[in-house]
Scaffold this active site. Structure first.
Site, PDB file in Angstrom:
ATOM      1  CG  ASN A 100      -4.967  -7.958   6.279  1.00  0.00           C
ATOM      2  OD1 ASN A 100      -5.003  -8.939   5.318  1.00  0.00           O
ATOM      3  ND2 ASN A 100      -4.517  -6.786   5.950  1.00  0.00           N
TER       4      ASN A 100
ATOM      5  NE  ARG B 163      -2.261 -25.158  -8.017  1.00  0.00           N
ATOM      6  CZ  ARG B 163      -2.247 -26.592  -7.652  1.00  0.00           C
ATOM      7  NH1 ARG B 163      -3.073 -27.232  -7.494  1.00  0.00           N
ATOM      8  NH2 ARG B 163      -0.940 -27.195  -7.573  1.00  0.00           N
TER       9      ARG B 163
ATOM     10  CG  HIS C 275      -5.285  -3.610   0.687  1.00  0.00           C
ATOM     11  ND1 HIS C 275      -3.901  -3.345   0.710  1.00  0.00           N
ATOM     12  CD2 HIS C 275      -5.824  -2.617  -0.316  1.00  0.00           C
ATOM     13  CE1 HIS C 275      -3.713  -2.378  -0.105  1.00  0.00           C
ATOM     14  NE2 HIS C 275      -5.002  -1.994  -0.590  1.00  0.00           N
TER      15      HIS C 275
ATOM     16  NE  ARG D  65      -0.981  -7.106  -5.751  1.00  0.00           N
ATOM     17  CZ  ARG D  65       0.157  -6.414  -5.624  1.00  0.00           C
ATOM     18  NH1 ARG D  65       0.927  -6.753  -4.272  1.00  0.00           N
ATOM     19  NH2 ARG D  65       0.626  -5.318  -6.062  1.00  0.00           N
TER      20      ARG D  65
ATOM     21  CD  GLU E 139      -3.353   0.030  10.700  1.00  0.00           C
ATOM     22  OE1 GLU E 139      -4.597  -0.047  10.565  1.00  0.00           O
ATOM     23  OE2 GLU E 139      -2.749  -1.026  10.359  1.00  0.00           O
TER      24      GLU E 139
ATOM     25  CG  HIS F 102       2.996  -3.344   6.824  1.00  0.00           C
ATOM     26  ND1 HIS F 102       4.123  -3.893   6.505  1.00  0.00           N
ATOM     27  CD2 HIS F 102       2.167  -3.175   5.903  1.00  0.00           C
ATOM     28  CE1 HIS F 102       4.034  -4.178   5.197  1.00  0.00           C
ATOM     29  NE2 HIS F 102       2.866  -3.805   4.619  1.00  0.00           N
TER      30      HIS F 102
ATOM     31  N   GLY G  88      -1.550  -9.497   9.538  1.00  0.00           N
ATOM     32  CA  GLY G  88      -2.039 -10.240   8.557  1.00  0.00           C
ATOM     33  C   GLY G  88      -1.014 -11.627   8.256  1.00  0.00           C
ATOM     34  CG  HIS G  89       2.817 -12.034   5.212  1.00  0.00           C
ATOM     35  ND1 HIS G  89       3.903 -12.364   5.778  1.00  0.00           N
ATOM     36  CD2 HIS G  89       2.705 -12.553   3.998  1.00  0.00           C
ATOM     37  CE1 HIS G  89       4.456 -13.337   4.658  1.00  0.00           C
ATOM     38  NE2 HIS G  89       3.779 -13.371   3.914  1.00  0.00           N
TER      39      HIS G  89
HETATM   40  N1  PXP Z   1      -2.373  -2.438   8.201  1.00  0.00           N
HETATM   41  C1  PXP Z   1      -2.371  -1.924   6.910  1.00  0.00           C
HETATM   42  C2  PXP Z   1      -3.088  -0.565   6.817  1.00  0.00           C
HETATM   43  C3  PXP Z   1      -1.958  -2.804   5.964  1.00  0.00           C
HETATM   44  O1  PXP Z   1      -1.729  -2.366   4.926  1.00  0.00           O
HETATM   45  C4  PXP Z   1      -1.586  -3.965   6.277  1.00  0.00           C
HETATM   46  C5  PXP Z   1      -0.937  -4.909   5.119  1.00  0.00           C
HETATM   47  O2  PXP Z   1      -1.932  -5.194   4.181  1.00  0.00           O
HETATM   48  C6  PXP Z   1      -1.312  -4.521   7.583  1.00  0.00           C
HETATM   49  C7  PXP Z   1      -1.804  -3.831   8.659  1.00  0.00           C
HETATM   50  C8  PXP Z   1      -1.111  -5.893   7.960  1.00  0.00           C
HETATM   51  O3  PXP Z   1       0.348  -6.070   7.793  1.00  0.00           O
HETATM   52  P1  PXP Z   1       0.916  -7.497   7.749  1.00  0.00           P
HETATM   53  O4  PXP Z   1       0.041  -8.298   6.630  1.00  0.00           O
HETATM   54  O5  PXP Z   1       2.307  -7.434   7.447  1.00  0.00           O
HETATM   55  O6  PXP Z   1       0.713  -8.021   9.070  1.00  0.00           O
END
Ligand code: PXP
Length: 252
Positions: free
Chosen positions: A9, A20, A45, A51, A156, A199, A221-222
């Site tokens: 992600n 920025r 997303h 955002r 998911e 997540h 992702g994060h």
């Molecule tokens: N899966 C879904 C459905 C999500 O909404 C997100 C966050 O956007 C992720 C996975 C990834 O989560 P994270 O960024 O915390 O790894």
């Protein structure tokens, strides 16, 4: 054993860009890099408030994934606007998520048990357009059975609560929440649904989730984007993949 895919992600590359304004860092460049380094797909997303990812990003990510023959997983709220955008781009997959303007991230799963009247027609419209539909839900038997009943092909399972408990050292809670993910996965798999999870996953929490043999895909992702600041995206993905592989006994 079902092979375990890694979807990356790239939303938070756009978060940094948008801090920025301007064009850098470019999430599409991150997506290309991730795919070239072996990601099995890209997740993005498009939030109602734009955002992080914007409309032009989705256009460019769609083109990139098409060019490289890799899946784009389009995360979207259940709204007419997002449905129409998804139908225009026809990504490989769409993951329907709950969305509240005031939340910092997707805080809980989509309540399909309560919201099925709104969710079902969107699932149908996407399926009719050849988009594989995933529902981002809590690992509850009720949510899973409704997801199946309204025609989702994939669920998911939300790993956020498990990850938070593990990261805060609440061991009993983490164990209980992990068991819920295990039971939910078995239930969904037994009903013929493909099971993804995601997540909040990081190097510490990914192993026990990846070890659940019926899970086919993790979306992360994060943490990966944060780690990439220190070690680069390829190295961060490499370590994550190695942990996934180790949890599957070397078979990811
Ligand atoms: N899966 C879904 C459905 C999500 O909404 C997100 C966050 O956007 C992720 C996975 C990834 O989560 P994270 O960024 O915390 O790894």
């Amino acid at each position: 054993m079902i092979p375990l895919r890694l979807g990356v992600n790239i939303d938070h590359v756009a978060t940094i860009r948008n801090a920025r304004g301007g064009a850098r860092p470019d999430p599409v460049r991150a997506a290309r890099l991730a795919l070239e380094a072996g990601a099995d797909g890209i997740t993005a997303h498009l939030r109602e408030d734009r955002r992080h990812i914007g409309d032009a990003d989705i256009e460019h990510l769609s083109a990139l994934c098409r060019q490289l023959g890799k899946p784009l997983n389009f995360e979207m709220a259940v709204t007419d606007e997002m449905r129409d955008i998804a139908l225009r781009h026809r990504p490989h997959a769409a993951c329907l998520v709950p969305e509240k303007r005031e939340e910092r991230t997707t805080e809980g799963g989509l309540d399909v048990a309560r919201g099925h009247n709104a969710v079902a027609p969107v699932v149908q419209a996407l399926r009719d357009a050849g988009v594989r539909v995933s529902l981002f839900i809590e690992p509850s038997i009720v949510q899973i059975s409704v997801a199946q009943a309204i025609g989702a092909e994939v669920v998911e399972l939300h790993t956020g609560a498990y990850c938070e408990a593990a990261q805060q050292g609440r061991k009993d809670d983490a164990q209980r929440l992990l068991e819920a993910l295990q039971i939910g996965t078995l239930e969904a798999h037994a009903r013929g649904l493909e099971v993804h999870a995601g997540h909040g996953l990081d190097y510490e929490t990914v192993g026990p989730v990846a070890a659940i043999p019926q899970i086919a895909e993790l979306n992360i992702g994060h943490f990966l984007i944060g780690e990439a600041i220190f070690v680069g995206l390829e190295a961060a993905m490499g370590r994550m993949r190695a942990l996934m592989q180790a949890a599957r006994g070397g078979q990811a």
